[in-house]
Design a protein around this motif. Structure first.
Motif, short mmCIF file in Angstrom:
data_model
loop_
_atom_site.label_atom_id
_atom_site.label_comp_id
_atom_site.label_asym_id
_atom_site.label_seq_id
_atom_site.Cartn_x
_atom_site.Cartn_y
_atom_site.Cartn_z
N SER A 234 0.76 -1.04 0.23
CA SER A 234 -0.23 -0.13 -0.13
C SER A 234 0.69 0.84 0.15
O SER A 234 1.97 1.36 0.67
N GLY A 235 0.24 2.40 -0.86
CA GLY A 235 1.23 3.77 -0.90
C GLY A 235 2.19 3.50 -1.03
O GLY A 235 3.07 4.68 -0.83
N LEU A 236 1.99 3.18 -2.59
CA LEU A 236 3.93 2.99 -3.44
C LEU A 236 3.59 4.43 -3.89
O LEU A 236 2.95 4.79 -4.60
N ARG A 237 4.47 4.68 -3.92
CA ARG A 237 4.43 6.33 -4.71
C ARG A 237 5.14 5.38 -6.36
O ARG A 237 6.68 4.88 -6.36
N ILE A 238 5.05 6.08 -7.18
CA ILE A 238 5.40 5.60 -8.46
C ILE A 238 5.83 6.56 -9.73
O ILE A 238 5.21 8.16 -9.04
N GLU A 262 -3.38 4.05 -13.33
CA GLU A 262 -4.09 4.34 -12.78
C GLU A 262 -4.77 3.71 -12.09
O GLU A 262 -5.58 3.88 -10.93
N SER A 263 -4.88 2.31 -12.33
CA SER A 263 -5.30 1.11 -11.92
C SER A 263 -4.75 0.19 -10.26
O SER A 263 -5.08 0.60 -9.42
N LEU A 264 -2.91 0.52 -10.84
CA LEU A 264 -2.30 0.24 -10.05
C LEU A 264 -2.77 1.52 -8.69
O LEU A 264 -2.32 0.85 -7.72
N ARG A 265 -2.26 2.37 -9.02
CA ARG A 265 -2.13 3.13 -7.82
C ARG A 265 -3.56 3.36 -7.71
O ARG A 265 -4.00 3.50 -5.54
N SER A 266 -4.88 3.52 -7.73
CA SER A 266 -5.87 3.09 -7.05
C SER A 266 -6.31 1.78 -6.18
O SER A 266 -6.21 1.98 -5.38
N GLU A 267 -5.68 0.90 -6.76
CA GLU A 267 -5.50 -0.54 -6.01
C GLU A 267 -4.26 -0.22 -4.81
O GLU A 267 -4.84 -1.08 -3.64
N VAL A 268 -2.91 0.15 -4.66
CA VAL A 268 -2.61 0.46 -3.61
C VAL A 268 -2.50 1.51 -3.14
O VAL A 268 -1.72 2.21 -1.96
N GLY A 269 -3.18 2.67 -4.05
CA GLY A 269 -3.30 3.76 -2.17
C GLY A 269 -1.94 4.57 -2.89
O GLY A 269 -1.68 5.23 -2.14
N ALA A 423 10.38 -9.19 -5.16
CA ALA A 423 9.45 -9.22 -5.11
C ALA A 423 8.29 -8.36 -4.94
O ALA A 423 7.14 -8.73 -5.29
N LEU A 424 8.62 -6.94 -4.61
CA LEU A 424 8.41 -5.61 -4.49
C LEU A 424 7.49 -5.89 -5.97
O LEU A 424 6.15 -5.01 -6.55
N LEU A 425 8.47 -5.92 -7.36
CA LEU A 425 7.46 -5.54 -8.03
C LEU A 425 6.44 -6.97 -8.99
O LEU A 425 5.37 -6.84 -9.23
N GLU A 430 1.15 -8.59 -9.39
CA GLU A 430 -0.45 -8.97 -8.86
C GLU A 430 -1.49 -7.67 -8.27
O GLU A 430 -2.78 -8.38 -8.69
N ALA A 431 -0.87 -6.77 -8.20
CA ALA A 431 -2.06 -5.57 -7.78
C ALA A 431 -2.37 -5.39 -8.60
O ALA A 431 -4.26 -5.20 -8.63
N LEU A 432 -1.54 -5.14 -9.75
CA LEU A 432 -2.31 -4.93 -10.89
C LEU A 432 -3.42 -5.88 -11.18
O LEU A 432 -4.48 -5.47 -11.87
#
Lengths: 449, 66
Positions: A234-238, A262-269, A423-425, A430-432
């Motif tokens: 959560s809270g990933l800085r992209i 945008e989907s990824l940003r929304s999913e991870v807040g 692993a983060l990638l 998976e969040a996407l």
């Protein structure tokens, strides 16, 4: 759907529970090769006896009994690699126990075949090989991507659920993007590489190509020799570098990637940040020079004059050109690498991920591997390399995530992370997938749907 | 290396000096590939890298030390 069409992890679980017979799965895999490979040309060698011996001897590992294929870039105990070429300048390849072979064997996997590749790993399209081009399962007249053309075509074509490729200047991520797969370029040095014919490489890594991130995690764990745990982030800085990575991508590619981002940003807040990387224009020439220097010791007049006619004229010309590059340019390439690594390290203090289209346009025709970008028509190699080589020059990991179709062909979003953040990638991938209801990783080419 | 005829002159003399054989098709490939590489290579050649520290014993699996 048969067991062969299941994800890698479900094949492994089914074998472990006794619900799937590993011998029958291998037989089905070899039969699938017979059925589909004539069109795909993804597999260039099979060895059923050795595959069955691997299965009989398979230890109780996380991939026990699961058939996979491996790019023609490492030796096996019974076969020397050919690197998709009639000859490798200055190198005589030999059979042997390569690192990727040992990693797969020790995880219990069964190597069912050797996958095709772009000749000498020198192209991003896969349209040139001593075995003939591999074909993109989404459109057999299109490039599958390179240089890991066969691994990508094998998985997208449903021959296997997992393949091992190699990424020297983007060679896992480009074919993953062209074929609608998830492909991980690990952090340099993290995945098994022993036995590669370029022993001094600082750019090439082995890595998995699968249909989704969970399968990539399983196969990457085998190649790393350590389990890559999953975590809900959560809270990933992209970070987003617009020009040229986004601005000079084809409109259909850019739109699909924007939507996914945008989907990824929304999913991870998370948050998106427009960022810049100083001197980014030096990254591509530096990467070309650093990578070519790793093989330069073999580019002697004796070896260059002995290049066989069976090697493509493009590679004969490029190899001879490489033999003439002034050392001062190469030295400046290494200086630019040092600068790029420092700049990227500073950037990753402020962000967790960088994101842009993996390739700027979808797979071009095999017979005309050019692409049309806002800046004009260019070779696919030039456009792709611009998007991908930063990971190889600096050592950071990168992943391609399928995010849609443009004119019926797959589009991929590339995520880059800091060193060791493999692993983060996969967590982000998976969040996407969750954010998009897995619709893009579940897409299949019409020919095999 | 320079563009166009200058590149051709370099190519011809360098191939001869180093004793590398290349037929006309291979020379055309070399010229074509160099035309793609050339802008970036010239940028690298002309960039001010004087203040950039070499990265000694670079470990590509990690961020640069310091």
């Amino acid at each position: 759907m048969t067991a062969l069409d299941l994800p890698l992890r479900e094949q492994a679980a089914g074998i472990a529970s006794g619900e799937i017979d590993a011998g029958e799965l291998l037989d089905a895999c070899l039969a699938r090769f017979e059925e589909r490979n004539p069109e795909l040309n993804a597999i260039v060698a099979t060895f059923p006896d050795q595959s069955r011996e691997m299965l009989e001897a398979a230890p109780d590992g996380p991939l026990r009994g699961v058939p996979v294929v491996i790019k023609d870039e490492w030796p096996l105990p019974w076969r020397a690699e050919t690197v998709g070429a009639a000859a490798v300048p200055g190198v005589t390849t030999q059979p042997g126990e390569s690192g990727p072979y040992r990693a797969l064997r020790d995880a219990g996997a069964v190597i069912a075949g050797i996958a095709n590749m772009h000749e000498l790993g020198s192209g991003s399209t896969g349209n040139t090989s001593v075995y003939g081009a591999a074909h993109n399962p989404w459109d057999l007249d299109r490039c599958p991507g390179g240089s890991s053309s066969g691994p990508a075509a094998s998985v997208a074509g449903g021959l296997v659920s997992g393949a091992i490729g190699a990424d020297g200047l983007g060679s896992i991520r480009y074919p993953a993007a062209y074929c609608g797969l998830t492909g991980l370029k690990p952090t340099f040095g993290r995945s098994a590489m022993e036995g590669h014919h370029i022993r001094n490489t600082e750019t090439i890594v082995s890595g998995p190509l699968c249909r989704d991130a969970a399968d990539c995690r399983l196969l990457a764990s085998a190649m790393f020799g350590e389990e890559l745990g999953a975590e809900e982030r959560s809270g990933l800085r992209i970070g987003v570098i617009r020009d040229p990575f986004w601005s000079d991508s084809a409109p259909g590619v850019r739109e699909a990637c924007e939507s996914a981002l945008e989907s990824l940003r929304s999913e991870v807040g998370g948050d998106l940040f427009e960022v810049e990387l100083p001197d980014q224009d030096l990254i591509l020439p530096a990467a070309v020079l650093v990578a070519q220097s790793e093989e330069a010791a073999h580019l002697t007049p004796l070896n260059l004059n002995a290049l066989p006619e069976e090697l493509s004229v493009l590679n004969r010309g490029v190899l001879k050109l490489r033999g003439l590059i002034p050392g001062s340019l190469t030295a400046r390439g290494f200086l630019a690498r040092a600068q790029a690594r420092r700049n990227l390290a500073q950037l990753f203090e402020r962000i967790d991920l960088l994101a842009w289209p993996t390739v700027p346009a979808v797979a071009p025709p095999l017979t005309d591997p050019t692409i049309e970008l806002p800046s004009g028509v260019t070779s696919a190699d030039a456009g792709n390399a611009r998007q991908g080589v930063i990971a190889n020059l600096t050592g950071v990991p990168g992943v391609n995530v399928p995010v849609g179709l443009d004119a019926g062909l797959p589009v991929g979003l590339q995520l880059l992370g800091a060193w060791g953040q493999d692993a983060l990638l996969l967590d982000a991938a998976e969040a996407l997938e969750r954010a998009t209801d897995r619709q893009f990783v579940e897409l299949r080419p019409a020919a095999i749907a | 290396m320079e563009a166009g005829s200058a590149f051709q002159r370099y190519l011809d003399s360098a191939l001869e000096s180093f004793g590398i054989e290349a037929d006309e098709t291979e020379r055309a490939v070399m010229a074509g590939v160099w035309s793609i590489w050339e802008p970036g290579m010239n940028l690298l050649r002309d960039s001010d890298l004087d203040g950039v520290e070499h990265e000694l014993k670079a470990d590509l699996s990690s961020p640069p030390a310091g």
